[in-house]
Motif scaffolding. Structure first.
Motif, PDB file in Angstrom:
ATOM      1  N   SER A   7       2.562-148.146  27.772  1.00 24.29           N
ATOM      2  CA  SER A   7       3.772-148.017  28.591  1.00 24.29           C
ATOM      3  C   SER A   7       5.024-147.894  27.714  1.00 24.29           C
ATOM      4  N   TYR A  10       5.005-144.453  26.130  1.00 25.77           N
ATOM      5  CA  TYR A  10       5.387-143.448  27.129  1.00 25.77           C
ATOM      6  C   TYR A  10       6.897-143.466  27.357  1.00 25.77           C
ATOM      7  N   PHE A  40       3.826-138.633  20.853  1.00 23.47           N
ATOM      8  CA  PHE A  40       3.016-139.765  21.309  1.00 23.47           C
ATOM      9  C   PHE A  40       2.332-140.467  20.138  1.00 23.47           C
TER      10      PHE A  40
END
Length: 272
Positions: A7, A10, A40
């Motif tokens: 999370s 992201y 990422f």
């Protein structure tokens, strides 16, 4: 822990894309899928290794981690304000028309708090610049990025060394050198993915005045030139610091040149 890390990564990914769109709002920004993958992986390795290093250091030196956190937090908290005071720019009052001077100061303080909190764990996608009307720096400063990651790597290595020296019996079944090597390689992997993103997959890389590789080469050339200048200055100082006895032993050119003239004058006088 994995869900929490995903999370956070992201969120960092979305912030990176949003920062690119804010910086280059005059252009049509299209992010490729490989750019998402690079960002990422870059943020995953960077945040994961940083958190693990802090956790390991805290497990053996609980009080000293407070000093490390305060130094990091306060340095990034006051850095935008120091740049603002050094620039001599007037206080920004066009952030929001409904805000007074006190309200603007409170908003800027909260922004710098958020900026310092982010930079404690990873490089902030948006660099705060108080003297700018948009409050962000739209120029890409490669040297600032290089200094940040170099200092962060040195700090992580130092914290891991302290953990290795003061580790307790809890880590008896952990291969400490291998773990340290894995964490340092993981942080270097994050830097590698960051370089790949800015070099190949950044949507606005054509607008950069210089690429990452070119800036790194210029930095290496400057470092090599400084080393050569220091060596040349040291060699010059060594030649200047010769002993007076050596200087007296070597006859001067004036003495050598004056001897023949004296001999000629004596011969002329003798003949006369």
């Amino acid at each position: 822990m994995v869900l929490s890390l995903l999370s956070i990564v992201y969120g960092a990914l979305r912030c990176n894309i949003l920062a690119i769109k804010i910086k280059y709002d005059e252009y049509d920004v299209k992010v490729k899928p490989l750019a998402y993958v690079c960002i990422f992986l870059w943020r995953s390795f960077e945040i994961a290794t940083r958190v693990i290093v802090l956790v390991l250091f805290t497990s053996v030196l609980k009080t000293w981690v407070v000093i490390d956190i305060l130094l990091n937090f306060l340095s990034f908290l006051f850095y935008p304000w120091i740049l603002f005071w050094c620039s001599g720019s007037p206080f920004p009052e066009n952030i929001e028309k409904a805000l007074s001077r006190v309200g603007t100061t409170i908003v800027l303080c909260f922004l710098t708090l958020l900026y310092a909190g982010i930079n404690m764990f990873c490089w902030s996608a948006v660099q705060l610049k108080i003297n700018n009307p948009d409050l962000i720096s739209k120029s890409q400063n490669w040297y600032q990025l290089l200094v940040y990651y170099m200092l962060r790597f040195i700090e992580n290595a130092f914290l891991l060394l302290m953990w290795y020296l003061y580790k307790t019996d809890i880590y008896m079944y952990v291969c400490a050198p291998l773990l340290i090597l894995q964490l340092l390689i993981g942080y270097c992997t994050a830097i590698l993915f960051m370089i790949v993103f800015y070099q190949f997959f950044h949507p606005c890389k054509k607008l950069f005045s210089s690429s990452v590789s070119e800036s790194f080469q210029e930095w290496l050339k400057c470092a090599c030139c400084d080393c050569r200048r220091r060596k040349s200055s040291e060699s010059a100082e060594k030649t200047d610091l010769r002993s007076p006895a050596d200087r007296e032993e070597t006859p001067s050119s004036s003495k050598i040149s004056s001897m023949p003239s004296q001999i000629l004058n004596a011969d002329e006088l003798f003949s006369a």
